[in-house]
Scaffold this motif. Structure first.
Motif, mmCIF file in Angstrom:
data_model
loop_
_atom_site.group_PDB
_atom_site.id
_atom_site.type_symbol
_atom_site.label_atom_id
_atom_site.label_comp_id
_atom_site.label_asym_id
_atom_site.label_seq_id
_atom_site.Cartn_x
_atom_site.Cartn_y
_atom_site.Cartn_z
ATOM 1 N N TRP A 97 0.816 -1.207 0.000
ATOM 2 C CA TRP A 97 0.000 0.000 0.000
ATOM 3 C C TRP A 97 0.845 1.250 0.000
ATOM 4 O O TRP A 97 2.003 1.243 0.399
ATOM 5 N N HIS A 98 0.236 2.313 -0.479
ATOM 6 C CA HIS A 98 0.855 3.635 -0.521
ATOM 7 C C HIS A 98 0.095 4.542 0.437
ATOM 8 O O HIS A 98 -1.140 4.623 0.381
ATOM 9 N N THR A 99 0.819 5.225 1.307
ATOM 10 C CA THR A 99 0.222 6.128 2.275
ATOM 11 C C THR A 99 0.537 7.575 1.879
ATOM 12 O O THR A 99 1.701 7.919 1.649
ATOM 13 N N ARG A 100 -0.500 8.377 1.800
ATOM 14 C CA ARG A 100 -0.330 9.799 1.468
ATOM 15 C C ARG A 100 0.251 10.549 2.661
ATOM 16 O O ARG A 100 0.322 10.032 3.771
ATOM 17 N N ASP A 101 0.608 11.805 2.429
ATOM 18 C CA ASP A 101 1.162 12.648 3.497
ATOM 19 C C ASP A 101 0.201 12.817 4.670
ATOM 20 O O ASP A 101 0.632 13.023 5.798
ATOM 21 N N ASP A 102 -1.105 12.724 4.417
ATOM 22 C CA ASP A 102 -2.085 12.884 5.489
ATOM 23 C C ASP A 102 -2.314 11.594 6.282
ATOM 24 O O ASP A 102 -3.145 11.542 7.180
ATOM 25 N N GLY A 103 -1.568 10.531 5.950
ATOM 26 C CA GLY A 103 -1.663 9.277 6.683
ATOM 27 C C GLY A 103 -2.691 8.302 6.149
ATOM 28 O O GLY A 103 -2.806 7.182 6.654
ATOM 29 N N LEU A 104 -3.450 8.690 5.126
ATOM 30 C CA LEU A 104 -4.457 7.800 4.556
ATOM 31 C C LEU A 104 -3.869 6.979 3.407
ATOM 32 O O LEU A 104 -3.007 7.449 2.664
ATOM 33 N N ILE A 105 -4.357 5.773 3.268
ATOM 34 C CA ILE A 105 -3.896 4.869 2.224
ATOM 35 C C ILE A 105 -4.645 5.192 0.935
ATOM 36 O O ILE A 105 -5.880 5.206 0.921
ATOM 37 N N SER A 106 -3.895 5.435 -0.148
ATOM 38 C CA SER A 106 -4.521 5.787 -1.424
ATOM 39 C C SER A 106 -4.508 4.647 -2.430
ATOM 40 O O SER A 106 -5.269 4.671 -3.401
ATOM 41 N N ASP A 107 -3.656 3.660 -2.222
ATOM 42 C CA ASP A 107 -3.573 2.515 -3.127
ATOM 43 C C ASP A 107 -3.264 1.294 -2.280
ATOM 44 O O ASP A 107 -2.314 1.319 -1.471
ATOM 45 N N TYR A 108 -4.068 0.230 -2.436
ATOM 46 C CA TYR A 108 -3.902 -0.964 -1.604
ATOM 47 C C TYR A 108 -4.074 -2.181 -2.497
ATOM 48 O O TYR A 108 -5.072 -2.293 -3.214
ATOM 49 N N ARG A 109 -3.107 -3.075 -2.457
ATOM 50 C CA ARG A 109 -3.140 -4.272 -3.301
ATOM 51 C C ARG A 109 -2.865 -5.503 -2.456
ATOM 52 O O ARG A 109 -1.954 -5.507 -1.621
ATOM 53 N N ILE A 110 -3.640 -6.540 -2.688
ATOM 54 C CA ILE A 110 -3.486 -7.797 -1.958
ATOM 55 C C ILE A 110 -3.178 -8.897 -2.961
ATOM 56 O O ILE A 110 -3.933 -9.091 -3.923
ATOM 57 N N PHE A 111 -2.076 -9.603 -2.743
ATOM 58 C CA PHE A 111 -1.683 -10.697 -3.605
ATOM 59 C C PHE A 111 -1.837 -11.991 -2.818
ATOM 60 O O PHE A 111 -1.124 -12.225 -1.842
ATOM 61 N N ILE A 112 -2.809 -12.823 -3.246
ATOM 62 C CA ILE A 112 -3.162 -14.036 -2.515
ATOM 63 C C ILE A 112 -3.891 -14.993 -3.442
ATOM 64 O O ILE A 112 -4.551 -14.554 -4.381
ATOM 65 N N ASP A 113 -3.758 -16.265 -3.173
ATOM 66 C CA ASP A 113 -4.539 -17.288 -3.868
ATOM 67 C C ASP A 113 -5.556 -17.821 -2.864
ATOM 68 O O ASP A 113 -5.208 -18.532 -1.932
ATOM 69 N N LEU A 114 -6.823 -17.446 -3.058
ATOM 70 C CA LEU A 114 -7.874 -17.835 -2.118
ATOM 71 C C LEU A 114 -8.468 -19.222 -2.377
ATOM 72 O O LEU A 114 -9.328 -19.663 -1.635
ATOM 73 N N ALA A 115 -7.985 -19.923 -3.404
ATOM 74 C CA ALA A 115 -8.548 -21.237 -3.738
ATOM 75 C C ALA A 115 -8.624 -22.169 -2.528
ATOM 76 O O ALA A 115 -9.649 -22.842 -2.332
ATOM 77 N N PRO A 116 -7.592 -22.236 -1.667
ATOM 78 C CA PRO A 116 -7.675 -23.148 -0.517
ATOM 79 C C PRO A 116 -8.819 -22.808 0.467
ATOM 80 O O PRO A 116 -9.294 -23.683 1.175
ATOM 81 N N VAL A 117 -9.253 -21.560 0.486
ATOM 82 C CA VAL A 117 -10.343 -21.185 1.398
ATOM 83 C C VAL A 117 -11.640 -21.836 0.965
ATOM 84 O O VAL A 117 -12.461 -22.231 1.792
ATOM 85 N N TYR A 118 -11.817 -21.995 -0.338
ATOM 86 C CA TYR A 118 -13.095 -22.467 -0.866
ATOM 87 C C TYR A 118 -13.059 -23.916 -1.336
ATOM 88 O O TYR A 118 -14.089 -24.474 -1.721
ATOM 89 N N SER A 119 -11.880 -24.548 -1.303
ATOM 90 C CA SER A 119 -11.802 -25.959 -1.709
ATOM 91 C C SER A 119 -12.021 -26.852 -0.496
ATOM 92 O O SER A 119 -11.761 -26.477 0.642
ATOM 93 N N GLY A 120 -12.531 -28.009 -0.739
ATOM 94 C CA GLY A 120 -12.879 -28.957 0.323
ATOM 95 C C GLY A 120 -11.706 -29.504 1.006
ATOM 96 O O GLY A 120 -11.487 -29.782 2.083
#
Length: 120
Positions: A97-120
């Motif tokens: 993520w990128h945090t602006r000067d005011d402390g707020l996040i302006s860009d947030y990216r999540i890299f994950i493979d969620l397949a195991p969450v939904y597989s039996g």
């Protein structure tokens, strides 16, 4: 953003309340979760998180390590998901993520493979 601030970000996510996380974001935030289409703005992120949270019973992030370069943070985590059937699965993830000067996040990216969450 320090390791403590990264912890604050993940604690907000783990509350299972999209509003807690959105408070950390700029109004015009761009968020990309896995291979999904980008979510733009608070409303889209809130809607996206509500939809995702409806597919699981809970989650918890464990920070493995963080790196910071200027206003950009990279966080490697182990995320434990509680499935709707009550079982648990842990998956490695990286968030950037990128945090602006005011402390707020302006860009947030999540890299994950969620397949195991939904597989039996």
């Amino acid at each position: 953003m320090s390791h403590d601030e990264a912890r604050r970000v993940f604690q907000a996510v783990d509350t299972f309340d999209p509003g807690e996380f959105v408070r950390l974001l700029a109004e015009d935030v761009r968020m990309v979760f896995g291979n999904a289409e980008p979510m733009l703005g608070h409303d889209a992120v809130t809607k996206g998180l509500r939809g995702f949270y409806a597919t699981i019973a809970g989650l918890a992030h464990k920070i493995v390590r963080t790196w910071q370069v200027d206003a950009d943070t990279v966080a490697e985590t182990e995320v434990t998901y509680q499935r709707l059937d009550g079982s648990h699965v842990s998956i490695a993830a990286v968030s950037i993520w990128h945090t602006r000067d005011d402390g707020l996040i302006s860009d947030y990216r999540i890299f994950i493979d969620l397949a195991p969450v939904y597989s039996g």
